[in-house]
Design an enzyme around this catalytic site. Structure first.
Site, PDB file in Angstrom:
ATOM      1  N   TYR A  93      49.017  51.815  17.113  1.00  7.87           N
ATOM      2  CA  TYR A  93      49.136  51.462  18.534  1.00  7.87           C
ATOM      3  C   TYR A  93      49.684  52.610  19.383  1.00  7.87           C
ATOM      4  O   TYR A  93      49.530  52.598  20.597  1.00  7.87           O
ATOM      5  CB  TYR A  93      50.081  50.254  18.709  1.00  7.87           C
ATOM      6  N   HIS A 136      51.360  67.148   3.483  1.00  2.29           N
ATOM      7  CA  HIS A 136      52.599  66.485   3.054  1.00  2.29           C
ATOM      8  C   HIS A 136      52.279  65.291   2.159  1.00  2.29           C
ATOM      9  O   HIS A 136      52.043  64.180   2.649  1.00  2.29           O
ATOM     10  CB  HIS A 136      53.361  66.025   4.307  1.00  2.29           C
ATOM     11  N   ARG A 169      63.036  69.049   1.486  1.00  2.00           N
ATOM     12  CA  ARG A 169      63.193  67.737   2.095  1.00  2.00           C
ATOM     13  C   ARG A 169      64.403  67.616   3.005  1.00  2.00           C
ATOM     14  O   ARG A 169      64.292  67.182   4.145  1.00  2.00           O
ATOM     15  CB  ARG A 169      63.292  66.668   0.990  1.00  2.00           C
TER      16      ARG A 169
END
Length: 752
Positions: free
Chosen positions: A129, A85, A39
């Site tokens: 979007y 993931h 991470r």
């Protein structure tokens, strides 16, 4: 735990006693390792954390190449989350957005279409979007991934495979930087200029023994996407790159714009990396309102595509450099970017590396990728050569081949036996199209065979020579260097962060500039309560004090002054006049502002003047002269200047204004002697000024002997004695003196 308290072991669920300390250690270590490896820390080879690597891999699988169309970010995030993931979609989208932001990434890896946020701190539009595809830089990182360049591993659900590391033809770790917080460790790497990093890598290939100093000929320092001016010293930069730990001070870029008639305004065009412009403006506005920036009148944001912050000075007489220096100290117009090159070495071991070690590991990775791709290509060539050899046999015996295919039940076995073919060759011949039987095909096969044989020879030569391998790696790095050449590609390649030096303005001047200059009257009470009244007040009769308290001393000052206090213990304490409590109440005790011992009191207080000299005198009659600039204290504890031991204590502190000292004891004996007989020192007990059998100093004064000695009696009348009239009192230091002249105040003080 007794045996009778354990649940019955009848094959069902049962509790098992566990050592809590051991269990916590094991579980926390597993969590810490997971955070470090998967991470927070980037891999030194491709400069990526797993989430970024998975985003790049997914975009490649979706064929979102730089020359092709865009795809909705929601589609990309969905594939990353579903296949590779197993974390929240928002965290994946945030990582994707950052890769596309030109003000965060020096060389963006994602080409975004739509609202991807801005430098004001506004977030990106929702993923439904926005659209994205890879940039040329991302394509460089993935180059050769289908040619066995890197190892793959199974994904979390073992349904797909993902790359452990990317081929990384682009030196991503240094060029784009990285930051992250793991368990017990963190990383922070600033972005750098790609051309400079490639030049350093080429130098390291040419000379593997190159030192940090050699590499810093090329890598001058960080190159932030938002520009700015680096004001770190060369020694500090070298130390940071050598150890892998340090920091870089970055300032905003600014210039003066002439407004005519001597007026001007300052325009900021670049701000430090990672600073949000809107928050910066809010902070400036707060400081103006709270009067902490007296030199600045207004701030305006006139930014469009480019940054343009207009800073309006209070007046045309304000020095622009001094105003900016005060802003750099109080706001994020100057910020420090930390360097902590904590990365996963070889993808496994976390450690802090120097710049040389980072480049070394990247180059070793590039060589490993080259060898793997070469072996992969060699295997492909050998397979193709095997097939071409079979084709040639088929062409030379075309009629027989056709007959076998038409008439034999098992043509494959028959051909393998008849022409001594391998299984692969026989299969290729059987799969051959009829149109390939034309006459010209034989010539083309022979040409291809010769070309491949030549390429095979070259690859075998490459695999057998380390020198050739490094020459090829060098050529690849050179190619990347040309892509980001500042002259050929100024938009991406040109250095944005320049180098400068912090202003040489005196620290005192800058601190003064941060305080609005206003007149005040400082009031100190007998019990040690201090306050500052606005303006220069002359009538103090209306002052109120706490019960049992009264006025000890008062003096006029400015808010920009430092106030010096002398304690009976011989210690000087410093207060900022702007920090004193207001004059509406009774003020605050001095003891809560500075460290003053319980058995000590304040003897004197006055505004600091670095040009003056002070005469310090103890009750026992010892004293010395000290330059005022030597007594200034920078901490609450103050500065011990006069060494006194109880019952003796510091009693007087007066400015030296003449060539002669007049001292009068509590025994009313007066002594006048030259001031140059008193030693000048920065700390000590001092020398004997007047000798007493009993008691101590009553009062002391410095004056010019040519002007005579004056004093004021209780009726406020001024008395004066000329040099001639003082002859019987003039002597040497440490004498006892003679009884005071007629008319001297009964109080034993020169001021009545």
């Amino acid at each position: 735990m007794g045996k009778d308290t354990l649940p019955p072991t009848d094959g069902g669920d049962s509790a098992v006693p566990v050592d809590l300390k051991k269990a916590l250690e094991e579980r926390y270590l597993a969590y810490a390792l997971s955070t470090i490896m998967h991470r927070a820390l980037p891999d030194v080879r491709d400069g990526m954390k797993p989430v970024h690597r998975r985003i790049m891999h997914t975009m490649r699988l979706l064929r979102l190449n730089p020359e092709q169309g865009f795809a909705k970010c929601a589609r990309i995030v969905g594939d990353v989350m579903g296949k590779f993931h197993p974390h929240g979609d928002q965290s994946i989208y945030d990582a994707l957005v950052r890769l596309a932001q030109p003000f965060m990434m020096r060389y963006p890896l994602v080409d975004g279409q739509g609202n991807f946020g801005n430098i004001d701190g506004d977030g990106a539009a929702a993923m439904r979007y926005t659209e994205a595809r890879m940039t040329e830089v991302a394509a460089e990182l993935l180059e050769g991934i289908t040619e066995d360049a890197v190892d793959f591993r199974l994904t979390y659900n073992e349904e797909d495979e993902e790359p452990i590391v990317l081929p990384g033809a682009f030196p991503n770790l240094l060029c784009n930087g990285s930051s992250g917080i793991a368990v017990g460790m963190a990383t922070s790497i600033p972005p750098h200029n790609a051309a400079e990093v490639c030049d350093a890598a080429l130098a390291l290939i040419d000379n593997p023994e190159a030192t940090i100093d050699d590499l810093l000929e090329y890598i001058k320092g960080p190159d932030f996407p938002t520009g700015g001016v680096l004001v770190e010293s060369k020694e500090s930069i070298r130390e940071a790159y050598h150890t892998g730990r340090g920091g870089f001070r970055v300032r905003a870029r600014w210039h003066k714009e002439d407004q005519g008639r001597g007026g001007y305004q300052v325009v900021v065009t670049e701000i430090p990396y990672g600073v949000q412009k809107s928050r910066l403006i809010e902070k400036l506005a707060e400081l103006i309102i709270s009067k902490k920036l007296p030199l600045l009148d207004d701030v305006r944001d006139e930014s469009a595509e480019d940054i343009r912050l207009v800073l309006v000075p209070k007046s045309r007489t304000v020095e622009a450099e001094l105003m900016m220096e005060s802003l750099f100290r109080l706001t994020d117009l100057e910020s420090r970017f930390p360097l902590n090159m904590n990365v996963l070495s070889r993808g496994k071991v976390p450690g802090v590396l120097s710049v040389k070690e980072v480049l070394r590991e990247w180059l070793d990775h590039r060589r490993e990728v080259l060898l793997r791709r070469s072996r992969h290509r060699l295997a492909e060539i050998e397979r193709r050569l095997e097939i071409l050899a079979g084709y040639l046999i088929a062409y030379l015996n075309i009629d027989e081949v056709i007959r076998i295919i038409r008439e034999e039940d098992e043509p494959k076995q028959e051909m393998m036996e008849r022409f001594n073919l391998t299984d692969v060759q026989a299969e290729a011949i059987l799969n051959m199209r009829l149109r390939a039987l034309r006459k010209l095909e034989e010539f083309e096969i022979r040409t291809e065979h010769d070309k491949l044989a030549e390429e095979k020879q070259q690859i075998e030569g490459l695999l057998g020579s380390e020198t050739k391998q490094w020459q090829t790696v060098r050529w690849e790095v050179q190619k990347v260097r040309q892509t980001f050449d500042p002259e050929k590609n100024p938009t991406l390649g040109k250095r944005r962060t320049s180098f400068g030096e912090a202003s040489v303005h005196d620290l005192e001047d800058v601190q003064q500039a941060m305080i609005e200059r206003e007149p005040i009257t400082v009031i100190l009470s007998e019990k040690g309560w201090i306050r500052a009244m606005k303006g220069h007040v002359t009538d103090l009769s209306s002052l109120s004090f706490k019960e049992g308290d009264s006025l000890k001393l008062s003096f006029h000052a400015q808010t920009t002054d430092k106030i010096l206090l002398l304690s009976t213990g011989g210690k000087f304490l410093t207060l900022g006049a702007d920090k004193l409590p207001g004059g509406r109440g009774h003020g605050d005790p001095v003891r809560i502002m500075v460290d003053l011992e319980a058995d000590q009191d304040i003897v004197a207080a006055f505004p600091y003047d670095p040009e003056r000299k002070l005469l310090l005198v103890s009750h026992a009659g010892n004293g010395f002269i000290v330059p005022e600039k030597e007594v200034l204290a920078n901490t609450r504890k103050g500065k011990q200047v006069m060494n006194v031991k109880l019952p003796d204590e510091a009693r007087f502190c007066i400015p030296v204004v003449g060539d002669t000292v007049a001292i009068v004891g509590e025994n009313r004996k007066l002594l006048v002697f030259p001031a140059d007989q008193i030693a000048e020192m920065t700390r000590g007990k001092g020398v004997r000024l007047q000798r007493y059998k009993d008691g101590g100093v009553g009062d002391i004064k410095t004056f010019n002997i040519a002007d005579g000695l004056t004093w004021r009696d209780s009726a406020d009348r001024v008395h004066s004695r000329s040099r001639e009239e003082l002859l019987e009192w003039i002597g040497d230091r440490a004498a006892a003196g003679r009884m005071v002249p007629k008319g001297f105040p009964r109080t034993g003080k020169f001021n009545g």
